[in-house]
Write an enzyme that holds these catalytic residues in place. Structure first.
Site, short mmCIF file in Angstrom:
data_model
loop_
_atom_site.label_atom_id
_atom_site.label_comp_id
_atom_site.label_asym_id
_atom_site.label_seq_id
_atom_site.Cartn_x
_atom_site.Cartn_y
_atom_site.Cartn_z
N GLY A 311 0.83 -1.20 0.00
CA GLY A 311 0.00 0.00 0.00
C GLY A 311 0.86 1.25 0.00
N GLY A 314 2.77 1.42 -3.40
CA GLY A 314 1.95 1.87 -4.52
C GLY A 314 1.72 3.36 -4.50
N GLU A 315 1.52 3.91 -3.30
CA GLU A 315 1.31 5.36 -3.20
C GLU A 315 2.59 6.11 -3.54
OE1 GLU A 315 1.53 9.18 -1.94
OE2 GLU A 315 2.47 7.71 -0.61
N THR A 386 3.27 11.64 9.86
CA THR A 386 2.02 11.85 10.60
C THR A 386 1.09 10.69 10.30
OG1 THR A 386 0.32 13.49 11.16
CG2 THR A 386 0.80 13.21 8.83
N TYR A 388 -2.89 8.51 11.75
CA TYR A 388 -3.96 8.35 12.74
C TYR A 388 -4.15 6.87 12.98
CZ TYR A 388 -7.57 6.35 9.78
OH TYR A 388 -8.30 5.47 9.01
N ALA A 678 2.36 15.74 17.93
CA ALA A 678 2.34 16.84 16.96
C ALA A 678 1.02 16.84 16.20
CB ALA A 678 3.51 16.72 16.00
N ASP A 884 -5.04 20.87 19.13
CA ASP A 884 -6.46 20.84 18.79
C ASP A 884 -7.24 19.93 19.74
OD1 ASP A 884 -5.40 18.37 17.66
OD2 ASP A 884 -7.30 18.21 16.59
N CYS A 1135 25.83 5.06 9.29
CA CYS A 1135 24.73 4.08 9.29
C CYS A 1135 25.06 2.90 8.38
CB CYS A 1135 23.41 4.76 8.92
SG CYS A 1135 21.98 3.78 9.41
N HIS A 1260 23.12 9.76 12.41
CA HIS A 1260 23.13 10.52 11.16
C HIS A 1260 23.35 12.02 11.38
CE1 HIS A 1260 21.59 7.48 8.25
NE2 HIS A 1260 20.95 6.98 9.29
N GLU A 1262 24.39 14.09 9.15
CA GLU A 1262 24.02 14.79 7.91
C GLU A 1262 22.53 15.11 7.84
OE1 GLU A 1262 22.93 10.58 6.86
OE2 GLU A 1262 24.26 11.62 8.25
#
EC number: 6.3.5.3
Length: 1295
Positions: A311, A314-315, A386, A388, A678, A884, A1135, A1260, A1262
Site C-alpha cells: 500500500g 503503490g502510493e 504523521t 492516525y 504533533a 487541537d 549508518c 546521522h 548529515e
C-alpha cells in the site's frame, strides 16, 4: 546442481519464547525450537576452492555463529516454488558483483528444528501453518526438497471462453471461476462486444476488462447517477467533489487527471547532481508540491505486512509517476481496525463478536501492518511523519437498527507529498513509434485480481482468490526505479520520459492500456519481452499479475540509449515490450506460441461501459441519550486514556524513519521528552530555505453512525485545526485529499454517502475556500461470515479521512503542544460554541454507548475566522503552544500538552457550563492555545476581531511540577499526578511493544516514562556553535572533492552531499556501479563518505553485501585500499556506510579493533532522536568537540556493536578509538533502552582509526546539520546545528 550452506540463527531467544507460547496457547506440545537460515545455491558450473571459500564467506553475516547441535523434526520454510524472492534477486546480484558468475541463483530458507511430544499429522500441519505465510512460502520436510525452487516449468498457453458456442452462460461461469466481479450489465456488454467482433474472448481479455473496469479502478459509484427516496439527484458524487475545484481553483496546477494532484510550491534551491559531471549543486526553481493518499484495505486484512507495505509502495509510485516524473518526499499513514483485545490487557468495552477465518485479527493487523508500511518507507528512504489510528467495534443502534459496526475490513491509509518541476507537471505527447517500457522488477505469479477483489465485500470471493490478490514488496527495487526517474527529471528539457504511470491494480493489463489511451494512442506488445521470474506462467498471469515496484513509460526511440544508460548505472531492470501506434487498438503477441492473446479496440476495453445508477433510500439514526449513571470523571479519564484511538502511539512512530532527506522540520515526536503529539507534519522545501510543506489528517468516522454529513464536516474541520499550527497564510493554499470508505449497498449507507459528499463538496469546502483535487474511494467496507448457525456481518461506519496539504511560508514558526512554564495563560477556543455534544465520542465508546447528538461544524464563518486568526498569531510568534481538541476532548488535549511539556496544569472549567463531564469529553472542534500572560489581552482582542469573542475561554495555566488539576469555581473536579496519567496513556503502546518486540526493551521504555525527574533531552557544547571554522578555507575558492558513495538501496546521499557542500567541498555523486565499471576512480578524491540506507535491502547483513562486493572485486578492492593508505585523505561512514566500512577492516589501517554492527537488542528498526556525547579520540572529524553532549538522528535496525569478547572491547576502549557514546538525559553513558536504542555495550555508537582519518558512526549527523531538521533544539540555535562542525572539521583538516 544445488549446493546447501548453513547460515546464522534466524530467531532471537525472545522470538523463540513467543513462538513456544503461541504453540502452548494452541495446545500444541512443542518443547523446544531452534531456527537457522539455510542457503541454496543453484550452480551452472562447479566452484573451485577459492570460489567456494568466497561463497562461504559471502553467506556469513549477522550475529556471530555459535555451535549448535541440531535436534528435532525439520520443517524447512522457503519461498513458494515458481517464485523468486526479493532476497534471492538481491543476493544473486551481490554474488555476481563479487565475480561468482557460476551462481545462477541464491535462495534462502529457514530451517526450524522442532522438539515436541507426539503430535498428530493435523497438529504438525498447525505447527507448519504458524511458521509460514501461505501466500509467499511453502514448507518442506528435508533440505534437499529445496531443489524444487529451481525447477523451470514450461509456459502455459492462453485459454479462450466459448461465448459463441455456449452463449452468455460461458461468461457467467468465467466470471465466477476467475473472480472477475462483473455486474450483469457488464456481462451483457461483453457478450455484445465479442459477438460483434465475431470471435470468442480469451481469458486474458476478460481478466483485463474486469481489472480495468473494476470499482477499484473505475470508481463507478462516484461516477453513478443517483436517485434518493425516488428523486433523481442533479450531480454525481465526483461532480460534487469537482465543485470544490471549480469554486476554488487557486494554486492548483493539476487535478483529477494524473496519479497525484499538484499545487504551487515555493521557489527554492533544489539540490542534485549534474548528469555529466556528477557534481552536486543547488538549482533555483519552483518546487511544486504533489499530493496523494491511497488505501490498501483488502490486502491488509488478508496479510497485513505485505498488504500495508505494498500500500505504501503503490502510493510512493503514484507520486513518482506524476507528470513526466516527480520526487516522493514524505509520507503519512493511518489505520482503522476493530478492537485489539490484547491478551491479558482486554478493555471493558472490547467484546469478541467473531470474525471470518480468511482475515486476520485487529491485533494481528496492528502488530504486522504498521511494520510493513514502515519497513517499505524506511528502505525506500521516505520519512513517515504523521498519521492516525482508530479502533472501533460495537453492536450499536444506528441508521439500520441494531447491528455490528467495526473495522474487520480495516482501513490502511498511505499518503504523502512530493515535489515536481514546473515543466514536468503535465504529461507529454506519446509520439507514434515511442517505445513502451516496463521499468522495475520481473512479473511474478502474485497479486492476481487485486482490483476486482478489493471491489468486493470480504466474504463474497473465494478464499484462495483472496490470498492470490495480495502482493509482496521489494522497496529497494522501487528505490532503484525512483533513482532512474530522478535522473530523468533532473535533465530538465532533456527528460526522456514522455509519459509515465505506475503499475498497480490489474498489473500491466490496466497500466499499459491506461498509458496508451491517456496518450491518445494504441499499443502493439510482445508478451515474452516482459521480464518474468516464473517461466511457467500463463499469458493471463504474466499480463495481469500485480508484481510491485513497476512503472510503465513511453520514451521516444531516439532517447532509448540515454534511458538505457541511466537504468544500467542504477541497476534498475527494464524491458521494452511494445510500440505506440496511431490506431487506438491493443494487440499482444505471444512469441512462444505464435498467437495473439489480446486483439481488441481500446474502446471495447475502456470505452462507454454501462453507467451505474444508484436508487437508494435515506435512513435516519435516532440514537439514545448517553446513560451516565455509572460514569465518574476519574474512571472516564482512565478508560479514555486507554482507548487506542486516544492512547500514546509510540509503537507506531519509532518503527518509522523520520529524518531521512534532512528536510523534516516537524515530525510526530515533540519536545525534549519526545512525546508523539504533533498536530501536523512539516518538511522544508529544500536544504537551503525555510519554505516548506505541511500535512495533517482529520477523521471522525464514528460520528457517521449518528450523522453522515456531520462526520464529513468534522473530518475537514479537524484537518484544518491540525494544519493551522504552522504558517501557511491564505486558506486557499490548503488542498485536501478525500478518502471515502463505505459499505455500498448496506441499508442507508449510500444515501448517507451522498449526504456526506454533498456536505463537503457543495457546501463546507466552497464556503471555506478549500479544494479537494485528489482522493480515492473504497466501497466494500463489510465482512460476512458464519458464526455457528448464525450469519454475521461487520459493517464499517462511513469513513471519510481528510488529508490536508499546504505550502508553508516559514517552517520555523510551527507550533507544537509542548507547554512552557513561563508566566502563561491557557485559552480554549471552543468552536463548538458550548454545544458540548457527547454522541459518538471516545467517552461514549469506552462505556459501550453511541449517544444521540454528535459534534458538528457549528459556524463555518467562525471556523474560517479561527484559521485566519491563527495564521496572524503564528506569523507574529504570539503563541507558545497549540493543540487541537479531538478524540477524548479537552481533557486529552490538556493532558497531552502537559505530557509534552513535562509539567503540571491548573485549570478551571466553570466558564464551560455546569456539565463537567460534557465540558471535558465533548469532541467539538477547537483547541487550546498557550500565550504569555502579558500577551493574553492582545491575543483575546485579536481573536475577537476575527469573530471568535464568544468562543474564547480563559482556563488557567501550565505550572512546573507534576500535578494535573481541574477545578470549577475552585472546587476540584479532577486531580491526578501528570506522571500517573502519562503511564495510563502509555500502557497500550507498552503492551503492543511487549507483544511485538523484545519485552525487556518495552519494559525499560515504559519505566523511563514514569520518571518525573527525567530532565529530557539537553545540550552541552564544548565549542562555539556559531563559529565557522571552515570559512577561511572556503574563502580561498578551493573546493576539495568528496566522493559521496552510494550503492543500490542507499538513500541518505543527497543530504550528506549538502552538508559537505556547505562546508566548502565539491560533492560528487559516485555509484558503486561507476567504480565497478571503471568509469570513476577514487584517485581524484580528497575525501570519501559512505552513506546510509539499505544497500541491497540489507540482504547478506546490513552493509555486508556492499562490503563484499568491494572485497571480492580485485580492481575495486585496490581502489579502496589505495585510498585508505593515501595520506591527507579523510573518510566517513554513516549508518549503512558505517556497517559497510566496519567490514573493510582488512583494507583500512588502524581499524583492526573495530567491532561489527548487528541486529538491535529490541529486534526492531529504531528511529529515535538520541543523546550522544563526543568522547576523546583521534577522530579528525570530531576535533574540538570532545565533551559535547547533543541529540542526533538515529535510524537503523542493525546498529548494536558486537565484539568478539571482553578483551576485544577493553582493547577498543583502551586505544581510545571510541568516538561517540549514547548517554541518558542525565548525561550518563547508558545501555538502557531507549536512550541506547540498540543495546551497544558501553553506549558505543562511533569508532575511529588510530590516525583518526577514518570515522564510522551509526547516527546521522548529515540529517540534522540544519537546526530546523532537529526534532527538538534549544531556542538560541541559528541556521547551523552543532553537527555542522563535523563537516567543517573535514574541510579544515584538508587545508
Amino acid at each position: 546442481m544445488m549446493e546447501i550452506l548453513r547460515g546464522s540463527p534466524a530467531l532471537s531467544a525472545f522470538r523463540i519464547n513467543k513462538l513456544l507460547a503461541r504453540f502452548q496457547a494452541a495446545n500444541l506440545q512443542v518443547h523446544n525450537i531452534y531456527a537457522e537460515y539455510v542457503h541454496f545455491a543453484d550452480l551452472n558450473a562447479p566452484l573451485n576452492d577459492s570460489e567456494q571459500a568466497q561463497l562461504t564467506r559471502l553467506l556469513q553475516y549477522g550475529p556471530a555463529l555459535s555451535s549448535h547441535t541440531l535436534a528435532g523434526k525439520l520443517l524447512l520454510v522457503t519461498p513458494r516454488p515458481g517464485t523468486i524472492s526479493p532476497w534471492s534477486s538481491k543476493a544473486t546480484d551481490i554474488a555476481h558483483n563479487c565475480g561468482l558468475q557460476q551462481i545462477d541463483r541464491l535462495e534462502r530458507g529457514v530451517a526450524y528444528y522442532i522438539e515436541a511430544s507426539t503430535l498428530t499429522a493435523e497438529q504438525w500441519r498447525q505447527v507448519a501453518a504458524e511458521l509460514h505465510d501461505r501466500m509467499m512460502e511453502t514448507v518442506f520436510s528435508s533440505l534437499t526438497d529445496a531443489e524444487k525452487l529451481f525447477i523451470h516449468h514450461q509456459p502455459a498457453p492462453v485459454s479462450s471462453v466459448d461465448l459463441l458456442g455456449e452463449g452468455r452462460q460461458a461468461l457467467i461461469d468465467a466470471n465466477l471461476r476467475l473472480g472477475l466481479a462483473l455486474a450483469e450489465d457488464e456481462i451483457d456488454y461483453l457478450q455484445e462486444a465479442f459477438t460483434k467482433l465475431g470471435r470468442n474472448p480469451n481469458d486474458i481479455e476478460l481478466y483485463m476488462f474486469a481489472q480495468a473496469n473494476s470499482e477499484h479502478c473505475r470508481h463507478k459509484i462516484f461516477n453513478a447517477d443517483w436517485i434518493i427516496d425516488g428523486k433523481p439527484q442533479p450531480k454525481s458524487l465526483f461532480k460534487m467533489i469537482k465543485n470544490t475545484f471549480e469554486t476554488t481553483p487557486d494554486y492548483v496546477l493539476s487535478a483529477y487527471k494524473d496519479n497525484a494532484a499538484v499545487m504551487e510550491g515555493s521557489a527554492v534551491g533544489r539540490y542534485f547532481a549534474d548528469h555529466n559531471t556528477g557534481r552536486y549543486d543547488f538549482h533555483q526553481e519552483p518546487a511544486h508540491i504533489l499530493m496523494k493518499v491511497e488505501t490498501h484495505n483488502h490486502p491488509t486484512a488478508i496479510s497485513p505486512w505485505p498488504g500495508a507495505a505494498t500500500g505504501s509502495g503503490g502510493e510512493i509510485r503514484d507520486e513518482g509517476a506524476t507528470g513526466r516524473g516527480a520526487k516522493p518526499k514524505a509520507g503519512l499513514v493511518g489505520f482503522s481496525v476493530s478492537n485489539l483485545r490484547i491478551p491479558g490487557f482486554e478493555q471493558p468495552w472490547e467484546e469478541d463478536f467473531g470474525k471470518p477465518e480468511r482475515i486476520v485479527t485487529a491485533l494481528d493487523i496492528m502488530t504486522e501492518g504498521p511494520l510493513g508500511g514502515a519497513a517499505f518507507n524506511n528502505e525506500f528512504g521516505r520519512p513517515a511523519l504523521t498519521g492516525y489510528f482508530r479502533t472501533y467495534e460495537e453492536k450499536v443502534n444506528s441508521h439500520n437498527g441494531e447491528e455490528l459496526r467495526g473495522y474487520h475490513k480495516p482501513i490502511m491509509l498511505a499518503g504523502g507529498i512530493g515535489n515536481i518541476r514546473a515543466d514536468h507537471v503535465q504529461k507529454g505527447e506519446i509520439v507514434v513509434g515511442a517505445k513502451l517500457i516496463v521499468l522495475g522488477g520481473p512479473a511474478m505469479n502474485i497479486g492476481l485480481g487485486g482490483g476486482a477483489a478489493s471491489s468486493m465485500a470480504s466474504g463474497q470471493s473465494d478464499a484462495d482468490l483472496d490470498f492470490a490478490s495480495v502482493q509482496r514488496d521489494n522497496p529497494e527495487m522501487e528505490r532503484r526505479c525512483q533513482e532512474v526517474i530522478d535522473r530523468c527529471w533532473q535533465l530538465g528539457d532533456a527528460n526522456p520520459i514522455l509519459f509515465i504511470h505506475d503499475v498497480g491494480a490489474g498489473g500491466l493489463s490496466n497500466a499499459m492500456p491506461e498509458l496508451v489511451s491517456d496518450g491518445g494512442r494504441g499499443g502493439k506488445f510482445e508478451l515474452r519481452d516482459i521480464l518474468s521470474d516464473e517461466p511457467g506462467m500463463s499469458p493471463l498471469e504474466i499480463w495481469c499479475n500485480e508484481s510491485q515496484e513497476r512503472y510503465v513509460l513511453a520514451v521516444a526511440a531516439d532517447q532509448l540509449p540515454l534511458f538505457d544508460e541511466l537504468c544500467k548505472r542504477e541497476r534498475a531492470p527494464y524491458a521494452v515490450i511494445g510500440d505506440a501506434t496511431e490506431e487506438q487498438h491493443l494487440s499482444l503477441h505471444d512469441n512462444h506460441f505464435d498467437n495473439q492473446p489480446i486483439d481488441l479496440p481500446l474502446d471495447v476495453l475502456l470505452g462507454k461501459t454501462p453507467k451505474m445508477t444508484r436508487d437508494v433510500q435515506t435512513l435516519k439514526a435516532k440514537g439514545d441519550a448517553l446513560n451516565r449513571a455509572d460514569i465518574t470523571i476519574a474512571d472516564a479519564v482512565n478508560r479514555v486514556l486507554h482507548l487506542p484511538t486516544v492512547a500514546e502511539k509510540t509503537f507506531l512512530v519509532t518503527i518509522g524513519d523520520r529524518t531521512v532527506t534532512g528536510m523534516v522540520a516537524r515530525d510526530q515526536m515533540v519536545g525534549p521528552w519526545q512525546v508523539p503529539v504533533a498536530d501536523c507534519a512539516v518538511t522544508t522545501a529544500s536544504l537551503d530555505s525555510y519554505y516548506g510543506e505541511a500535512m495533517s489528517i482529520g477523521e471522525r468516522a464514528p460520528v457517521a453512525l449518528l450523522d453522515f454529513a456531520a462526520s464529513a464536516r468534522l473530518a475537514v474541520g479537524e484537518a484544518l485545526t491540525n494544519i493551522a499550527a504552522t504558517q501557511i497564510g491564505d486558506i486557499k493554499r490548503i488542498k485536501l485529499s478525500a478518502n471515502w470508505m463505505a459499505a455500498a449497498g448496506h441499508p442507508g449507507e449510500d444515501a448517507g454517502l451522498y449526504d456526506a459528499v454533498k456536505a463537503v463538496g457543495e457546501e463546507l469546502c466552497p464556503q471555506l475556500g478549500l479544494t479537494i483535487p485528489v482522493g480515492k474511494d473504497s466501497m466494500s467496507m463489510k465482512t460476512r461470515w458464519q458464526e455457528g448457525n448464525e450469519q454475521r456481518e461487520m459493517t464499517s461506519p462511513l469513513s471519510l479521512v481528510i488529508s490536508a496539504f499546504a505550502r508553508v511560508e516559514d517552517v520555523r514558526h510551527t507550533l507544537t503542544p509542548q507547554l512552557s512554564t513561563e508566566d502563561n495563560a491557557l485559552l480554549l477556543i471552543d468552536l463548538g460554541k458550548g454545544h458540548n455534544a457527547l454522541g459518538a465520542t471516545a467517552l461514549a465508546q469506552v462505556y459501550r454507548q453511541l449517544g444521540d447528538k454528535p459534534a458538528d461544524v457549528r459556524d463555518v464563518a467562525q471556523l474560517k475566522g479561527f484559521y485566519d486568526a491563527m495564521q496572524v498569531l503564528v506569523a507574529a510568534r504570539k503563541l507558545l503552544a497549540w493543540h487541537d481538541r479531538s478524540d477524548g476532548g479537552l481533557l486529552v488535549t490538556l493532558a497531552e500538552m502537559a505530557f509534552a511539556g513535562h509539567c503540571g496544569v491548573q485549570v478551571d472549567i466553570a466558564a464551560l457550563g455546569d456539565d463537567h463531564l460534557a465540558a471535558l469529553f465533548n469532541e467539538e472542534l477547537g483547541g487550546v492555545i498557550q500565550v504569555r500572560a502579558e500577551d493574553r489581552d492582545a491575543v483575546e482582542t485579536l481573536l475577537a476581531q476575527y469573530g471568535l469573542a464568544d468562543c474564547v475561554h480563559y482556563l488557567g495555566q501550565a505550572l512546573a511540577g507534576d500535578r494535573f488539576v481541574i477545578t470549577a469555581n475552585d472546587r476540584t473536579v479532577f486531580s491526578e499526578s501528570r506522571t500517573t496519567l502519562r503511564v495510563w496513556w502509555a500502557e497500550t503502546t507498552w503492551q503492543m511493544q511487549r507483544l511485538r518486540d523484545n519485552p525487556q526493551c518495552a519494559d525499560q521504555e515504559h519505566e523511563a516514562k514514569a520518571n518525573d525527574a527525567d530532565p529530557g533531552l539537553n545540550v552541552k557544547l564544548s565549542f562555539d556553535i556559531n563559529e565557522d571554522i571552515a570559512a577561511p578555507y572556503i574563502a580561498t575558492g578551493a573546493r576539495p572533492k568528496v566522493a559521496v558513495l552510494r550503492e543500490q538501496g542507499v538513500n541518505s546521499h543527497v543530504e550528506m552531499a549538502a552538508a559537505f557542500h556547505r562546508a566548502g567541498f565539491d560533492a560528487i555523486d559516485v555509484h558503486m556501479s561507476d567504480l565497478l565499471g571503471g568509469r570513476i576512480g577514487l584517485g581524484n578524491f580528497h575525501a570519501l563518505v559512505a552513506c546510509g540506507g539499505f544497500s541491497y535491502g540489507d540482504v547478506l547483513g546490513a552493509g555486508e553485501g556492499w562490503a563484499k562486493s568491494i572485497l571480492f572485486n580485485h580492481r575495486v578492492r585496490d581502489e579502496f585500499e589505495t585510498f585508505f593508505h593515501r595520506p591527507q585523505t579523510l573518510a566517513l561512514g554513516v549508518c549503512n556506510g558505517c556497517q559497510m566500512m566496519s567490514n573493510l577492516r582488512e583494507l583500512i589501517p588502524g581499524s583492526e579493533l573495530w567491532p561489527r554492527f548487528v541486529r538491535n537488542h529490541s529486534d526492531r528498526f529504531e528511529a529515535r532522536f538520541s543523546l550522544v556525547e563526543v568522547t576523546q579520540s583521534p577522530s579528525l572529524l570530531l576535533q574540538g568537540m570532545v565533551g559535547s553532549q547533543m541529540p542526533i538522528a538515529v535510524s537503523h535496525g542493525e546498529g548494536r556493536v558486537e565484539v568478539r569478547d571482553d578483551a576485544h572491547l577493553a582493547a577498543l576502549e583502551s586505544k581510545g578509538l571510541v568516538a561517540l557514546r549514547y548517554v541518558d538525559n542525565f548525561g550518563k553513558v547508558t545501555e538502557t533502552y531507549p536512550a541506547n536504542p540498540n543495546g551497544s555495550p558501553n553506549g558505543i555508537t562511533a569508532v575511529t582509526t588510530e590516525n583518526g582519518r577514518v570515522t564510522i558512526m551509526m547516527p546521522h549527523p548529515e540529517r540534522v546539520f540544519r537546526t530546523v531538521a532537529n526534532s527538538w533544539h534549544p531556542e538560541n540555535w541559528g541556521e547551523d546545528s552543532p553537527w555542522m562542525r563535523i563537516f567543517r572539521n573535514a574541510r579544515k583538516q584538508l587545508g
